[in-house]
Design an enzyme around this catalytic site. Sequence first.
Site, PDB file in Angstrom:
ATOM      1  N   SER A 125       0.861  -1.192   0.000  1.00 35.99           N
ATOM      2  CA  SER A 125       0.000   0.000   0.000  1.00 35.99           C
ATOM      3  C   SER A 125       0.888   1.230   0.000  1.00 35.99           C
ATOM      4  O   SER A 125       2.035   1.175   0.457  1.00 35.99           O
ATOM      5  CB  SER A 125      -0.867   0.013   1.261  1.00 35.99           C
ATOM      6  OG  SER A 125      -1.449   1.290   1.443  1.00 35.99           O
TER       7      SER A 125
ATOM      8  N   TYR B 280      -2.756  -1.122  10.303  1.00 32.59           N
ATOM      9  CA  TYR B 280      -2.608  -1.366   8.857  1.00 32.59           C
ATOM     10  C   TYR B 280      -1.266  -0.824   8.366  1.00 32.59           C
ATOM     11  O   TYR B 280      -0.517  -1.508   7.662  1.00 32.59           O
ATOM     12  CB  TYR B 280      -3.775  -0.689   8.150  1.00 32.59           C
ATOM     13  CG  TYR B 280      -3.843  -0.854   6.650  1.00 32.59           C
ATOM     14  CD1 TYR B 280      -4.281  -2.048   6.085  1.00 32.59           C
ATOM     15  CD2 TYR B 280      -3.513   0.196   5.797  1.00 32.59           C
ATOM     16  CE1 TYR B 280      -4.382  -2.180   4.712  1.00 32.59           C
ATOM     17  CE2 TYR B 280      -3.614   0.074   4.426  1.00 32.59           C
ATOM     18  CZ  TYR B 280      -4.054  -1.122   3.887  1.00 32.59           C
ATOM     19  OH  TYR B 280      -4.163  -1.256   2.523  1.00 32.59           O
TER      20      TYR B 280
HETATM   21  C1  BGC Z   1      -6.243   1.550   1.836  1.00 29.37           C
HETATM   22  C2  BGC Z   1      -7.434   2.402   1.544  1.00 29.37           C
HETATM   23  C3  BGC Z   1      -7.040   3.853   1.371  1.00 29.37           C
HETATM   24  C4  BGC Z   1      -5.903   3.960   0.389  1.00 29.37           C
HETATM   25  C5  BGC Z   1      -5.425   5.390   0.218  1.00 29.37           C
HETATM   26  C6  BGC Z   1      -5.161   1.790   0.828  1.00 29.37           C
HETATM   27  O1  BGC Z   1      -4.041   1.044   1.164  1.00 29.37           O
HETATM   28  O2  BGC Z   1      -6.623   0.188   1.784  1.00 29.37           O
HETATM   29  O3  BGC Z   1      -8.358   2.280   2.605  1.00 29.37           O
HETATM   30  O4  BGC Z   1      -8.140   4.616   0.892  1.00 29.37           O
HETATM   31  O5  BGC Z   1      -4.829   3.175   0.812  1.00 29.37           O
HETATM   32  O6  BGC Z   1      -5.274   6.045   1.451  1.00 29.37           O
END
Ligand code: BGC
Length: 255
Positions: free
Chosen positions: A143, A156
């Site tokens: 991410s 996360y």
């Molecule tokens: C997350 C999303 C978020 C995006 C941008 C992703 O890794 O799962 O929830 O909107 O990042 O912030």
Amino acid sequence: MRLEGKVAIVTGSATGIGRACAQAMSREGACVTIDYVGLADEANQVVDDIERDGGKAMAVAADVTKWDQVQNLVDKTVSQFGRLDIMQNNAGWEKKYPFLDMPLDIYQRAIDINLTGTWIGSQIAARQMVKQGDGGRIINTSSVHEDLAMPTNAAYCASKGGIRMLMRTIAVELAPHKITVNDIAPGAIFTPIDKEIEENPKVEEQLMSEIPLHRWGKPEEVADLAVFLASDSAAYITGSTYFIDGGMIRQSGSL
Ligand code: BGC
């Protein structure tokens, strides 16, 4: 076709980014195993769609946090399609809480699915690839938040930051085996993981204001990158993160 003769597993591929990656790999000639938890109808639908288009796929239920289930996922793939060339650790989970209120079990679940799941998938896949002796590709769906802080999403962010250092370290360890390891770091991609934002125009606009290209990304755009990293064209790429985020990581305050 760029993945002719290759065999891929994409974890968490019944929906969202995983589904798009599995479909794109199949269109490029790969046989693909669709891993899922709970979403059997959706996973079988992905298999049906791929087969209707002339591709080869099967669905296997495996929880990425469970060693035996992931071993079974790899074993079934090898017995059905003969080998394993591409492992995309894609299954992911998040639940937002302010840090001061975040229950330990929420933290633990994010770490288990996102980070430990990537660890287990990478190790079992790499052992299979080493046995085969001719290299392979490990691709993690990380991410933008492996690098960008996100208030209310500390667990996360910690899990995705962990994936980055896992990727960098095993890329070096697995290089002698010609196994490459890279992260794809998506920003805001229009998938079920962001259902709550998609259904709330105010929050959605706030998110868009943080993205220089000012739009959601599409799962298919992430899939194009996954196909490239899985292909022979990416043979000299390892240990790196590829951001696909509309410029989100470069956002800056103007005042
Ligand atoms: C997350 C999303 C978020 C995006 C941008 C992703 O890794 O799962 O929830 O909107 O990042 O912030």
